[in-house]
Design an enzyme around this catalytic site. Structure first.
Site, PDB file in Angstrom:
ATOM      1  N   GLY A   9       0.820  -1.221   0.000  1.00 51.33           N
ATOM      2  CA  GLY A   9       0.000   0.000   0.000  1.00 51.33           C
ATOM      3  C   GLY A   9       0.841   1.252   0.000  1.00 51.33           C
ATOM      4  N   LEU A  58      -2.350  -8.416  -3.034  1.00 50.79           N
ATOM      5  CA  LEU A  58      -2.824  -9.103  -1.823  1.00 50.79           C
ATOM      6  C   LEU A  58      -3.634 -10.359  -2.148  1.00 50.79           C
ATOM      7  CD1 LEU A  58      -4.111  -6.191   0.455  1.00 50.79           C
ATOM      8  CD2 LEU A  58      -2.057  -7.571   0.783  1.00 50.79           C
ATOM      9  N   SER A 124      -8.070  -0.790  12.394  1.00 51.81           N
ATOM     10  CA  SER A 124      -8.885   0.418  12.280  1.00 51.81           C
ATOM     11  C   SER A 124      -9.880   0.582  13.415  1.00 51.81           C
ATOM     12  CB  SER A 124      -9.652   0.342  10.954  1.00 51.81           C
ATOM     13  OG  SER A 124     -10.684   1.285  10.929  1.00 51.81           O
ATOM     14  N   GLU A 126     -12.687   1.565  12.938  1.00 54.03           N
ATOM     15  CA  GLU A 126     -13.963   1.108  12.373  1.00 54.03           C
ATOM     16  C   GLU A 126     -14.384  -0.226  12.999  1.00 54.03           C
ATOM     17  OE1 GLU A 126     -15.797   2.925  10.257  1.00 54.03           O
ATOM     18  OE2 GLU A 126     -17.218   1.440   9.506  1.00 54.03           O
ATOM     19  N   TYR A 148     -16.287  -3.698   5.639  1.00 51.65           N
ATOM     20  CA  TYR A 148     -14.897  -3.270   5.848  1.00 51.65           C
ATOM     21  C   TYR A 148     -14.490  -3.489   7.308  1.00 51.65           C
ATOM     22  CZ  TYR A 148     -11.042  -0.007   6.745  1.00 51.65           C
ATOM     23  OH  TYR A 148      -9.856   0.550   7.158  1.00 51.65           O
ATOM     24  N   HIS A 178      -7.305   9.316  10.095  1.00 55.40           N
ATOM     25  CA  HIS A 178      -6.213  10.280   9.930  1.00 55.40           C
ATOM     26  C   HIS A 178      -6.160  10.722   8.477  1.00 55.40           C
ATOM     27  CE1 HIS A 178      -4.721   6.136   9.931  1.00 55.40           C
ATOM     28  NE2 HIS A 178      -3.938   6.518   8.931  1.00 55.40           N
TER      29      HIS A 178
HETATM   30  P1  NAP Z   1      -5.466   4.242   0.852  1.00 54.17           P
HETATM   31  O1  NAP Z   1      -4.976   5.625   0.576  1.00 54.17           O
HETATM   32  O2  NAP Z   1      -6.782   3.820   0.335  1.00 54.17           O
HETATM   33  O3  NAP Z   1      -4.345   3.224   0.314  1.00 54.17           O
HETATM   34  C1  NAP Z   1      -4.610   1.861   0.166  1.00 54.17           C
HETATM   35  C2  NAP Z   1      -3.430   1.215  -0.530  1.00 54.17           C
HETATM   36  O4  NAP Z   1      -3.698  -0.204  -0.677  1.00 54.17           O
HETATM   37  C3  NAP Z   1      -3.148   1.738  -1.939  1.00 54.17           C
HETATM   38  O5  NAP Z   1      -1.757   1.833  -2.107  1.00 54.17           O
HETATM   39  C4  NAP Z   1      -3.719   0.635  -2.829  1.00 54.17           C
HETATM   40  O6  NAP Z   1      -3.092   0.542  -4.079  1.00 54.17           O
HETATM   41  C5  NAP Z   1      -3.346  -0.601  -2.003  1.00 54.17           C
HETATM   42  N1  NAP Z   1      -4.111  -1.796  -2.389  1.00 54.17           N
HETATM   43  C6  NAP Z   1      -5.447  -1.946  -2.409  1.00 54.17           C
HETATM   44  N2  NAP Z   1      -5.780  -3.185  -2.799  1.00 54.17           N
HETATM   45  C7  NAP Z   1      -4.617  -3.850  -3.017  1.00 54.17           C
HETATM   46  C8  NAP Z   1      -4.288  -5.166  -3.452  1.00 54.17           C
HETATM   47  N3  NAP Z   1      -5.239  -6.060  -3.735  1.00 54.17           N
HETATM   48  N4  NAP Z   1      -2.989  -5.508  -3.568  1.00 54.17           N
HETATM   49  C9  NAP Z   1      -2.007  -4.599  -3.302  1.00 54.17           C
HETATM   50  N5  NAP Z   1      -2.261  -3.336  -2.908  1.00 54.17           N
HETATM   51  C10 NAP Z   1      -3.543  -2.964  -2.769  1.00 54.17           C
HETATM   52  O7  NAP Z   1      -5.485   3.972   2.438  1.00 54.17           O
HETATM   53  P2  NAP Z   1      -4.748   4.771   3.629  1.00 54.17           P
HETATM   54  O8  NAP Z   1      -5.640   5.845   4.112  1.00 54.17           O
HETATM   55  O9  NAP Z   1      -3.357   5.067   3.241  1.00 54.17           O
HETATM   56  O10 NAP Z   1      -4.767   3.653   4.770  1.00 54.17           O
HETATM   57  C11 NAP Z   1      -3.715   2.702   4.878  1.00 54.17           C
HETATM   58  C12 NAP Z   1      -4.222   1.495   5.635  1.00 54.17           C
HETATM   59  O11 NAP Z   1      -4.652   1.894   6.927  1.00 54.17           O
HETATM   60  C13 NAP Z   1      -5.421   0.777   5.017  1.00 54.17           C
HETATM   61  O12 NAP Z   1      -5.288  -0.598   5.303  1.00 54.17           O
HETATM   62  C14 NAP Z   1      -6.612   1.353   5.757  1.00 54.17           C
HETATM   63  O13 NAP Z   1      -7.700   0.434   5.739  1.00 54.17           O
HETATM   64  C15 NAP Z   1      -6.013   1.510   7.141  1.00 54.17           C
HETATM   65  N6  NAP Z   1      -6.573   2.548   7.972  1.00 54.17           N
HETATM   66  C16 NAP Z   1      -6.678   3.814   7.505  1.00 54.17           C
HETATM   67  C17 NAP Z   1      -7.167   4.814   8.328  1.00 54.17           C
HETATM   68  C18 NAP Z   1      -7.287   6.239   7.838  1.00 54.17           C
HETATM   69  O14 NAP Z   1      -8.011   7.011   8.497  1.00 54.17           O
HETATM   70  N7  NAP Z   1      -6.591   6.626   6.780  1.00 54.17           N
HETATM   71  C19 NAP Z   1      -7.548   4.502   9.654  1.00 54.17           C
HETATM   72  C20 NAP Z   1      -7.400   3.198  10.101  1.00 54.17           C
HETATM   73  C21 NAP Z   1      -6.899   2.232   9.270  1.00 54.17           C
HETATM   74  P3  NAP Z   1      -3.659   1.339  -5.393  1.00 54.17           P
HETATM   75  O15 NAP Z   1      -2.955   2.661  -5.348  1.00 54.17           O
HETATM   76  O16 NAP Z   1      -3.250   0.451  -6.503  1.00 54.17           O
HETATM   77  O17 NAP Z   1      -5.150   1.450  -5.232  1.00 54.17           O
HETATM   78  N1  GDD Z   2     -17.118   9.614   2.634  1.00 55.54           N
HETATM   79  C1  GDD Z   2     -18.144  10.392   3.010  1.00 55.54           C
HETATM   80  N2  GDD Z   2     -18.780  11.157   2.069  1.00 55.54           N
HETATM   81  N3  GDD Z   2     -18.517  10.382   4.310  1.00 55.54           N
HETATM   82  C2  GDD Z   2     -19.548  11.191   4.672  1.00 55.54           C
HETATM   83  C3  GDD Z   2     -20.224  12.007   3.756  1.00 55.54           C
HETATM   84  C4  GDD Z   2     -19.825  11.982   2.387  1.00 55.54           C
HETATM   85  O1  GDD Z   2     -20.384  12.664   1.529  1.00 55.54           O
HETATM   86  N4  GDD Z   2     -21.197  12.691   4.429  1.00 55.54           N
HETATM   87  C5  GDD Z   2     -21.114  12.315   5.709  1.00 55.54           C
HETATM   88  N5  GDD Z   2     -20.129  11.407   5.865  1.00 55.54           N
HETATM   89  C6  GDD Z   2     -19.776  10.718   7.120  1.00 55.54           C
HETATM   90  C7  GDD Z   2     -19.794   9.189   7.003  1.00 55.54           C
HETATM   91  O2  GDD Z   2     -21.147   8.706   7.063  1.00 55.54           O
HETATM   92  C8  GDD Z   2     -18.940   8.801   8.193  1.00 55.54           C
HETATM   93  O3  GDD Z   2     -19.726   8.738   9.363  1.00 55.54           O
HETATM   94  C9  GDD Z   2     -17.931   9.969   8.320  1.00 55.54           C
HETATM   95  O4  GDD Z   2     -18.431  11.021   7.476  1.00 55.54           O
HETATM   96  C10 GDD Z   2     -16.498   9.624   7.914  1.00 55.54           C
HETATM   97  O5  GDD Z   2     -16.511   9.032   6.638  1.00 55.54           O
HETATM   98  P1  GDD Z   2     -15.158   8.726   5.822  1.00 55.54           P
HETATM   99  O6  GDD Z   2     -14.334   9.945   5.707  1.00 55.54           O
HETATM  100  O7  GDD Z   2     -15.565   8.036   4.552  1.00 55.54           O
HETATM  101  O8  GDD Z   2     -14.337   7.761   6.803  1.00 55.54           O
HETATM  102  P2  GDD Z   2     -14.750   6.456   7.635  1.00 55.54           P
HETATM  103  O9  GDD Z   2     -14.771   6.858   9.071  1.00 55.54           O
HETATM  104  O10 GDD Z   2     -15.935   5.780   7.087  1.00 55.54           O
HETATM  105  O11 GDD Z   2     -13.513   5.486   7.352  1.00 55.54           O
HETATM  106  C11 GDD Z   2     -12.172   5.982   7.408  1.00 55.54           C
HETATM  107  O12 GDD Z   2     -11.670   5.857   8.718  1.00 55.54           O
HETATM  108  C12 GDD Z   2     -11.530   4.509   9.176  1.00 55.54           C
HETATM  109  C13 GDD Z   2     -10.994   4.579  10.616  1.00 55.54           C
HETATM  110  O13 GDD Z   2     -12.068   4.797  11.490  1.00 55.54           O
HETATM  111  C14 GDD Z   2     -11.344   5.204   6.389  1.00 55.54           C
HETATM  112  O14 GDD Z   2     -10.082   5.781   6.278  1.00 55.54           O
HETATM  113  C15 GDD Z   2     -11.146   3.760   6.822  1.00 55.54           C
HETATM  114  O15 GDD Z   2     -10.241   3.107   5.921  1.00 55.54           O
HETATM  115  C16 GDD Z   2     -10.570   3.778   8.242  1.00 55.54           C
HETATM  116  O16 GDD Z   2     -10.356   2.466   8.695  1.00 55.54           O
END
Ligand code: NAP
Ligand code: GDD
Length: 334
Positions: A9, A58, A124, A126, A148, A178
């Site tokens: 990733g 993956l 996460s 989540e 998810y 984040h």
């Molecule tokens: P992201 O921007 O969506 O990045 C996901 C990465 O996974 C991308 O590089 C994507 O590659 C790669 N990927 C997806 N499917 C794959 C596969 N089948 N094989 C190989 N690579 C694959 O996510 P992020 O925000 O950086 O988050 C990183 C990790 O932390 C994720 O596991 C996410 O679920 C977890 N997480 C994120 C948050 C948050 O708030 N950001 C919070 C908690 C946990 P492509 O570029 O090819 O799509």
């Molecule tokens: N995406 C999105 N779009 N969310 C919305 C919208 C919209 O138009 N309007 C309201 N929301 C609300 C969603 O219903 C949710 O409650 C909140 O905004 C956050 O949505 P996202 O930013 O899509 O993030 P997430 O909390 O569902 O998931 C992210 O955080 C997780 C950690 O708690 C992702 O990064 C996950 O990969 C990560 O694990």
């Protein structure tokens, strides 16, 4: 000798920040990417020549094992996943394959190639879903509310299980939301900061959103990747919540972003019921005291600073694109 790290990733938001952080620490950084027909990897373009990319997926056990054999990292960060919650209702099986079983595939590869590799799993908040207590800590039971979240719960427990079954140095970082200027445009923070910038610059008239009452504990991705590394430097493996301990509503996010560009959000934001999720995670707020005490980790960027940083970056990016378009006489903006 430089330490070697392998990041799945690496082309994602966190992968790009972690790669930068590890390069600063003088690591040799390798990353796994999926083959693409287009010239992607925008987030890591600036690191070309400094990192080494390998193709694997993956879904493909052999490809993972082969890359780990080639690189022989000391540390492996598993950040790859299908990470967008709404897509997990559209593609629940694929989400399970990537986000749940993908973790087991990486762990199996480590176990077979070199069980001394230290492993970080991107778990996460989540997983807490319909929260059973507030704030949530490492002992709070999970109640995931999306395919998810369910897949991430499997990823968390298989990481714990490989630690307990095989003695792997495997850590699960339970990270709360984040964000950053590199956040995908479909996630709510970036959708709002990009939307406010576009409205300010005359490219859009409205912004459609779903549940404005949802609350999240939002931090800065640059701070959170440091915690990932810190977990792998400890004497023994463990699981840690990483969060700011403060929560805000989507509406507060919208108010702050529109205020930053000098607009009244109520004139532009519309509710779209299609964007409301089949089962919502209404509130999340983390207790990161364990990470503070044991890792010495603390967030540096607060909510207001984060949203201002994102709005300013979107205004600068879109303004620049408008200027480029004007200079070449292009009539459309994308
Ligand atoms: P992201 O921007 O969506 O990045 C996901 C990465 O996974 C991308 O590089 C994507 O590659 C790669 N990927 C997806 N499917 C794959 C596969 N089948 N094989 C190989 N690579 C694959 O996510 P992020 O925000 O950086 O988050 C990183 C990790 O932390 C994720 O596991 C996410 O679920 C977890 N997480 C994120 C948050 C948050 O708030 N950001 C919070 C908690 C946990 P492509 O570029 O090819 O799509
Ligand atoms: N995406 C999105 N779009 N969310 C919305 C919208 C919209 O138009 N309007 C309201 N929301 C609300 C969603 O219903 C949710 O409650 C909140 O905004 C956050 O949505 P996202 O930013 O899509 O993030 P997430 O909390 O569902 O998931 C992210 O955080 C997780 C950690 O708690 C992702 O990064 C996950 O990969 C990560 O694990």
């Amino acid at each position: 000798m430089r330490r070697r790290a392998l990041i799945t990733g690496i082309s994602g938001q966190d992968g790009s920040y972690l790669a930068e952080f590890l390069l600063e620490k003088r690591y040799e950084v390798h990353g796994i990417v999926r083959r693409s027909s287009t010239d992607g990897f925008q987030r890591i373009k600036h690191l070309e020549g400094e990192i080494t990319l390998h193709q694997a997926d993956l879904l493909d056990q052999q490809s993972l094992t082969r890359v780990i054999e080639q690189v022989r990292p000391q540390e492996l960060y598993n950040l790859a996943a299908q990470s967008f919650v709404p897509t997990s209702w559209e593609q629940p099986l694929l989400t399970g394959e990537f986000t749940a079983l993908g973790v087991a595939r990486v762990l199996e590869a480590i176990r077979l190639v070199d069980p001394n590799i230290r492993f970080y799993q991107a778990s996460s908040s989540e997983m807490f879903g319909k929260v059973l207590e507030e704030p949530q800590n490492e002992k709070t039971p999970f109640w995931p509310r999306s395919p998810y979240g369910v897949a991430k719960a499997y990823g968390h427990w298989i990481t714990v299980n490989y630690r307990e079954s095989y003695g792997l140095f495997a850590c699960s970082g339970i990270l709360f939301n984040h964000e950053s200027p590199r956040r995908g445009l479909e996630f709510v923070t970036r959708k709002v900061t990009d939307g406010a910038a576009r409205i300010k610059l005359g490219l859009e008239e409205t912004l459609e959103l779903g549940n404005l009452a949802a609350m999240r504990d939002w931090g800065f991705a640059g701070d959170y990747v440091q915690a990932m590394w810190m977990m792998l430097q400890q004497e023994s493996p463990d699981d840690y919540v990483i969060a700011t301990g403060e929560k805000h509503s989507v509406q507060q996010l919208v108010e702050l972003a529109f205020e930053r560009v000098g607009l009244d959000w109520q004139e532009y934001v519309e509710m779209d019921s299609q964007l409301v999720r089949p089962a919502e995670v209404q509130t999340l707020c983390g207790d990161a005291r364990k990470a503070g005490q044991q890792l010495g980790w603390a967030p540096q960027v607060d909510f207001q600073k984060l949203i201002h940083m994102m709005v300013d970056a979107d205004v600068a990016r879109i303004s620049h694109q408008i200027q480029v378009n004007e200079s070449v006489g292009a009539s459309t903006f994308f």
